[in-house]
Design an enzyme around this catalytic site. Sequence first.
Site: not given
Ligand code: NAD
Length: 480
Positions: A251, A285
């Site tokens: 997501e 999001c």
């Molecule tokens: P991010 O991608 O930086 O981090 C998300 C999670 O992934 C964190 O727990 C992080 O520690 C972890 N992570 C980091 N590197 C990783 C790796 N290499 N492998 C696996 N996990 C890893 O996102 P963010 O900045 O925390 O959140 C904001 C983003 O989330 C925005 O782009 C937003 O649109 C998106 N989002 C999407 C939805 C949806 O349902 N589509 C909902 C909420 C937020």
Amino acid sequence: MSHSNDPRFHRSPFKLVIGGELVDGAKLIDVTNPATEQPVAACPVASVEQLEDAIRIAKRAFPGWSSTSLDQRRALMRNLAGAIEDRIELLSALLTAEQGKPLSQAKFEIQRGCAILRHFAEAELPVRTLRDSERERIYERRGPLGIVAAIVPWNFPILLLMNKLGPALLSGNCVIAKPAPTTPLTTLRIGEICAEILPAGVFSVICDANDLGAVLASHRDIAKVAFTGSTETGRKVFQSGAATLKRLTLELGGNDPALILDDANLDEVAPQIFRCAMANSGQVCMAIKRVYVPDALHDDLCRRLADLAAAAIVGDGTDPRTQFGPVQNSAQFEKLKVLLADCKDRGTVASGKVPSHSRGYFIAPTIVRDIPDDARIVQEEQFGPILPVLRYTSVDDALARMNGTEFGLGASVWSTNVSRAAEIAEQVCSGTVWVNRHMVADPAVPFRGARQSGIGAELGDAGLHEFTQAQVINISLRGG
Ligand code: NAD
């Protein structure tokens, strides 16, 4: 007295939750309150060995857990929702402290999370008969996958966890949750509650310094990664899972457009556009991230949105008057300041007010007009309270510009003519297109991204099936 009924529960040091035990991490990191820039508490972060322990214990717990009856799992999920609700005041105060959102919205997030758990506690995993004749009987059943990693971002730490935990538990999987490093605390407290209710090893919480997500996503004993986060990190998860052909739900990011048609009633529409763009300080999001408006309505809409921005109350989420809290972390704050400078350079900006004191990651709700399509605020996901308003002359032109992006999460069409709006909605490349609403989620309705906004669905039956392995049983009734 059980641990979580103890009044010290919410003041005791935070611990990792591994195999039903509360354990110290390998080291501590400070979690910062984004409204004050002061530490909220020290969070334990796990070593790779502790993550391996959590996976090993979950692997041991899986055969027992997956063979419990559906009714046993339903009962435990209902108990869990009740136990979280019993502590909602303390949990929501903690969520506001670490995430920044106003207290009423923190409470709403946790209530919604519990509603999602309850929804999945009542969901069905029916056996589907595919053939039933004198010669043969063929049916499809669904079983669990194994150990699921639930990787969550910082905008809705609890809601987005429950989107995963509900369907994962109902279908008999063990779960290892990994919250974002800037919002781990409320998840740890919920982990403590889970440790009292669920069998040991069914649910663990591992915190990290942004380094263990990749280990989870590539681990051979993790059957599925349910990931919510940015598109950029989603690509890495996709790659990490390739070697073991992991099941994935991604997501990811969005750049949701709202299309206002020429017959829209701006009295109705403008406040809704503003709310759906600025909620959670734009860190949603599926927030509205671009607005397309016909020439004739453009100036009127910009004026109305600028007035709403000027009247918005931005502040510390603990103040009951606050409508919009700070952005969640310093990296996002810095990114938004650069975007804002670019908007001022390339367009016309109308901003509301931020608190006058110097502390906190505050960005005022901001409306941007007269900005070209190639500006960063139009092309990129801002994930903050800055909304560009873009004028159009024909609906076809607007549709082409709306669809000209790699994203495809949500979108909306606004009109007094619902059937015209629905017809246009079908031409938008997004997983969800709302008509005369935006950002409406329902546990029974699947939510998914088109294109690079995601793979797979959360919520609804489709979201439940993502946590199961379908199996066909194909029987000949002619001897054997
Ligand atoms: P991010 O991608 O930086 O981090 C998300 C999670 O992934 C964190 O727990 C992080 O520690 C972890 N992570 C980091 N590197 C990783 C790796 N290499 N492998 C696996 N996990 C890893 O996102 P963010 O900045 O925390 O959140 C904001 C983003 O989330 C925005 O782009 C937003 O649109 C998106 N989002 C999407 C939805 C949806 O349902 N589509 C909902 C909420 C937020």
